[in-house]
Motif scaffolding. Structure first.
Motif, PDB file in Angstrom:
ATOM      1  N   GLU A  24      -0.025  -6.375 -26.142  1.00  0.00           N
ATOM      2  CA  GLU A  24      -0.501  -5.732 -25.048  1.00  0.00           C
ATOM      3  C   GLU A  24       0.318  -5.138 -24.052  1.00  0.00           C
ATOM      4  N   LYS A  25       0.646  -3.817 -23.464  1.00  0.00           N
ATOM      5  CA  LYS A  25       1.533  -3.499 -22.404  1.00  0.00           C
ATOM      6  C   LYS A  25       0.696  -2.857 -21.360  1.00  0.00           C
ATOM      7  N   PHE A  26       1.326  -3.044 -20.172  1.00  0.00           N
ATOM      8  CA  PHE A  26       0.720  -2.352 -18.836  1.00  0.00           C
ATOM      9  C   PHE A  26       1.636  -1.619 -18.073  1.00  0.00           C
ATOM     10  N   ASP A  27       1.076  -0.444 -17.363  1.00  0.00           N
ATOM     11  CA  ASP A  27       2.009   0.426 -16.648  1.00  0.00           C
ATOM     12  C   ASP A  27       2.223  -0.212 -15.213  1.00  0.00           C
ATOM     13  N   PHE A  28       1.374  -1.160 -14.794  1.00  0.00           N
ATOM     14  CA  PHE A  28       1.822  -1.931 -13.689  1.00  0.00           C
ATOM     15  C   PHE A  28       1.319  -3.201 -13.333  1.00  0.00           C
ATOM     16  N   ILE A  29       2.225  -4.105 -12.960  1.00  0.00           N
ATOM     17  CA  ILE A  29       1.932  -5.584 -12.956  1.00  0.00           C
ATOM     18  C   ILE A  29       1.994  -5.958 -11.754  1.00  0.00           C
ATOM     19  N   ILE A  30       0.821  -7.036 -11.391  1.00  0.00           N
ATOM     20  CA  ILE A  30       0.732  -7.439  -9.956  1.00  0.00           C
ATOM     21  C   ILE A  30       1.253  -9.009  -9.869  1.00  0.00           C
TER      22      ILE A  30
ATOM     23  N   LEU B  78      17.095 -14.770  -9.646  1.00  0.00           N
ATOM     24  CA  LEU B  78      16.197 -15.078 -10.943  1.00  0.00           C
ATOM     25  C   LEU B  78      15.603 -13.526 -11.685  1.00  0.00           C
ATOM     26  N   ILE B  79      15.558 -12.887 -10.813  1.00  0.00           N
ATOM     27  CA  ILE B  79      14.940 -11.708 -11.209  1.00  0.00           C
ATOM     28  C   ILE B  79      15.974 -10.787 -11.899  1.00  0.00           C
ATOM     29  N   TYR B  80      17.295 -10.785 -11.540  1.00  0.00           N
ATOM     30  CA  TYR B  80      18.426 -10.275 -12.430  1.00  0.00           C
ATOM     31  C   TYR B  80      18.541 -10.951 -13.679  1.00  0.00           C
ATOM     32  N   LYS B  81      18.197 -12.313 -13.774  1.00  0.00           N
ATOM     33  CA  LYS B  81      18.260 -13.402 -15.204  1.00  0.00           C
ATOM     34  C   LYS B  81      17.182 -12.710 -15.928  1.00  0.00           C
ATOM     35  N   SER B  82      16.310 -12.292 -15.517  1.00  0.00           N
ATOM     36  CA  SER B  82      15.180 -11.822 -16.247  1.00  0.00           C
ATOM     37  C   SER B  82      15.169 -10.504 -16.881  1.00  0.00           C
ATOM     38  N   ARG B  83      16.428  -9.930 -16.457  1.00  0.00           N
ATOM     39  CA  ARG B  83      16.657  -8.449 -17.121  1.00  0.00           C
ATOM     40  C   ARG B  83      15.700  -7.402 -16.398  1.00  0.00           C
ATOM     41  N   LEU B  84      15.341  -7.695 -15.018  1.00  0.00           N
ATOM     42  CA  LEU B  84      14.805  -6.630 -14.438  1.00  0.00           C
ATOM     43  C   LEU B  84      15.431  -6.159 -13.014  1.00  0.00           C
ATOM     44  N   LYS B  85      15.047  -5.003 -12.922  1.00  0.00           N
ATOM     45  CA  LYS B  85      15.775  -4.247 -11.603  1.00  0.00           C
ATOM     46  C   LYS B  85      15.069  -4.121 -10.344  1.00  0.00           C
ATOM     47  N   ILE B  86      15.652  -4.206  -9.424  1.00  0.00           N
ATOM     48  CA  ILE B  86      14.873  -4.326  -8.038  1.00  0.00           C
ATOM     49  C   ILE B  86      14.950  -2.836  -7.558  1.00  0.00           C
ATOM     50  N   LYS B  87      13.921  -1.787  -7.491  1.00  0.00           N
ATOM     51  CA  LYS B  87      13.814  -0.566  -7.088  1.00  0.00           C
ATOM     52  C   LYS B  87      13.857  -0.559  -5.483  1.00  0.00           C
ATOM     53  N   SER B  88      12.939  -1.464  -4.976  1.00  0.00           N
ATOM     54  CA  SER B  88      12.890  -1.566  -3.456  1.00  0.00           C
ATOM     55  C   SER B  88      12.383  -2.772  -3.162  1.00  0.00           C
TER      56      SER B  88
ATOM     57  N   LYS C 134       0.840  -1.266  -0.016  1.00  0.00           N
ATOM     58  CA  LYS C 134       0.068   0.031  -0.072  1.00  0.00           C
ATOM     59  C   LYS C 134       0.823   1.146  -0.083  1.00  0.00           C
ATOM     60  N   SER C 135       2.060   1.229   0.768  1.00  0.00           N
ATOM     61  CA  SER C 135       2.711   2.369   0.661  1.00  0.00           C
ATOM     62  C   SER C 135       3.707   2.667  -0.689  1.00  0.00           C
ATOM     63  N   GLN C 136       3.851   1.500  -1.286  1.00  0.00           N
ATOM     64  CA  GLN C 136       4.406   1.620  -2.525  1.00  0.00           C
ATOM     65  C   GLN C 136       3.728   2.042  -3.675  1.00  0.00           C
ATOM     66  N   ILE C 137       2.258   1.649  -3.763  1.00  0.00           N
ATOM     67  CA  ILE C 137       1.438   2.380  -4.818  1.00  0.00           C
ATOM     68  C   ILE C 137       0.846   3.594  -4.753  1.00  0.00           C
ATOM     69  N   LYS C 138       1.094   4.298  -3.624  1.00  0.00           N
ATOM     70  CA  LYS C 138       1.066   5.548  -3.373  1.00  0.00           C
ATOM     71  C   LYS C 138       1.968   6.339  -4.342  1.00  0.00           C
TER      72      LYS C 138
ATOM     73  N   CYS D   1       9.294  -9.441  -1.065  1.00  0.00           N
ATOM     74  CA  CYS D   1       8.503  -8.496  -2.081  1.00  0.00           C
ATOM     75  C   CYS D   1       9.286  -7.577  -2.645  1.00  0.00           C
ATOM     76  N   ALA D   2       8.946  -6.996  -3.819  1.00  0.00           N
ATOM     77  CA  ALA D   2       9.953  -5.991  -4.378  1.00  0.00           C
ATOM     78  C   ALA D   2       9.019  -5.306  -5.254  1.00  0.00           C
ATOM     79  N   ILE D   3       9.316  -4.119  -5.658  1.00  0.00           N
ATOM     80  CA  ILE D   3       9.009  -3.167  -6.875  1.00  0.00           C
ATOM     81  C   ILE D   3      10.103  -3.399  -7.770  1.00  0.00           C
ATOM     82  N   LEU D   4       9.777  -4.005  -9.036  1.00  0.00           N
ATOM     83  CA  LEU D   4      10.784  -3.979 -10.132  1.00  0.00           C
ATOM     84  C   LEU D   4      10.418  -3.111 -11.217  1.00  0.00           C
TER      85      LEU D   4
END
Length: 304
Positions: free
Chosen positions: A202-208, A262-272, A129-133, A296-299
């Motif tokens: 199809e592209k999305f701004d936010f994925i859960i 696994l996240i890094y291998k997917s070429r995604l970055k961990i923001k928090s 909830k704090s992150q999606i603000k 949990c993380a925001i990527l």
């Protein structure tokens, strides 16, 4: 807690059915503020409303939760003994669970109640909830509908549309009831579809992805597909767990480092990120004792 009628009713019945829950629940509740208790009351209200729609008594839903806790303990004991999950070792097929109306209702109600009674789940939901603000997406996708609470929070934002996809119609039906009763359900599209069959254009701004990748046998392939649905500026919320045995968990992460790799291998970055163990024990014992650890993380896209 007397001021929170629905929460009080469920808590009393859970403790009545299993007195061993009392010490843990009351100890956790001492650390929460009024804001969190208001969230608990909203979740409890939703659970009771859904229960009435399905003609389940408070005693019945409390038993669902207690049964789920017992099953979780049994799966963790199996894991301690065999060093792997039962669903992996015995090659269990989860479709029987996902296609059963009664079993999925029982599972989803219990899962919603863990958002009140499992401290690590409470921490993750509050963190989410704090992150999606901090974001203002125009559209979003939730993969695996679960209890619907994550999408429900996003729908509080203005001018947003969403999609929820799941292979289980029972799970989608449950989420739809949650969202339609407490949020603007007209702004969301529910799709019974295999995630890999989604339109790649199809592209999305936010994925859960709340507690999803531990349910699949090939999480790297899964995350790469997720990445293909992102724009350069998209963000992902992901939650999963290490050493977390459940009846339908198909992939065993042995530690948080494996998840991050696994996240890094997917070429995604961990923001928090947030790491939350299921038990209140020193970090030095997490791996040795093989306790369940939630992550949990925001990527973001690596290109961002």
């Amino acid at each position: 807690m007397k001021n929170y009628r629905n929460l009080n009713s469920i808590t009393k019945e859970i403790i009545n059915l299993n007195p061993l829950q009392k010490k843990k629940i009351l100890s956790q509740f001492k650390g929460y503020n009024k804001k969190i208790f208001k969230d608990f009351e909203k979740i409890a209200e939703q659970v009771i409303l859904l229960s009435k729609l399905n003609k389940f008594s408070i005693k019945k839903i409390s038993k669902f939760y207690n049964d789920f806790c017992i099953e979780t303990m049994q799966e963790q004991l199996y894991f301690q003994k065999f060093k792997t999950y039962r669903s992996i070792k015995e090659k269990k097929n989860n479709l029987e669970l996902y296609n059963s109306s009664y079993k999925m209702k029982k599972y989803m109600i219990a899962l919603m109640l863990t958002q009140i009674y499992w401290h690590s789940h409470v921490k993750i939901f509050q963190w989410y909830k704090s992150q999606i603000k901090k974001i203002s997406p125009k559209n979003f996708l939730e993969i695996g509908s679960g209890h619907g609470l994550l999408s429900k929070e996003l729908l509080n934002k203005k001018n947003i549309t969403g999609n929820i996809c799941d292979i289980s119609q029972q799970s989608l039906n449950f989420s739809k009831k949650i969202i339609s009763n407490f949020s603007n359900g007209n702004n969301i599209n529910f799709k019974k579809i295999d995630f890999f069959d989604l339109n790649p254009n199809e592209k999305f701004d936010f994925i859960i992805m709340g507690e999803v990748i531990e349910h699949v046998e090939h999480p790297l392939k899964f995350l790469k597909k997720v990445k293909s649905l992102m724009t350069n500026n998209s963000k992902i919320f992901i939650s999963t767990c290490a050493n977390c045995a459940q009846l339908d968990h198909k992939y065993h992460f042995k530690n948080i480092s494996q998840i991050k790799s696994l996240i890094y291998k997917s070429r995604l970055k961990i923001k928090s990120e947030l790491v939350s163990p299921s038990e209140n024990i020193p970090k030095s014992r997490w791996i040795k004792d093989k306790i369940s650890i939630n992550y949990c993380a925001i990527l973001t896209n690596e290109k961002n």
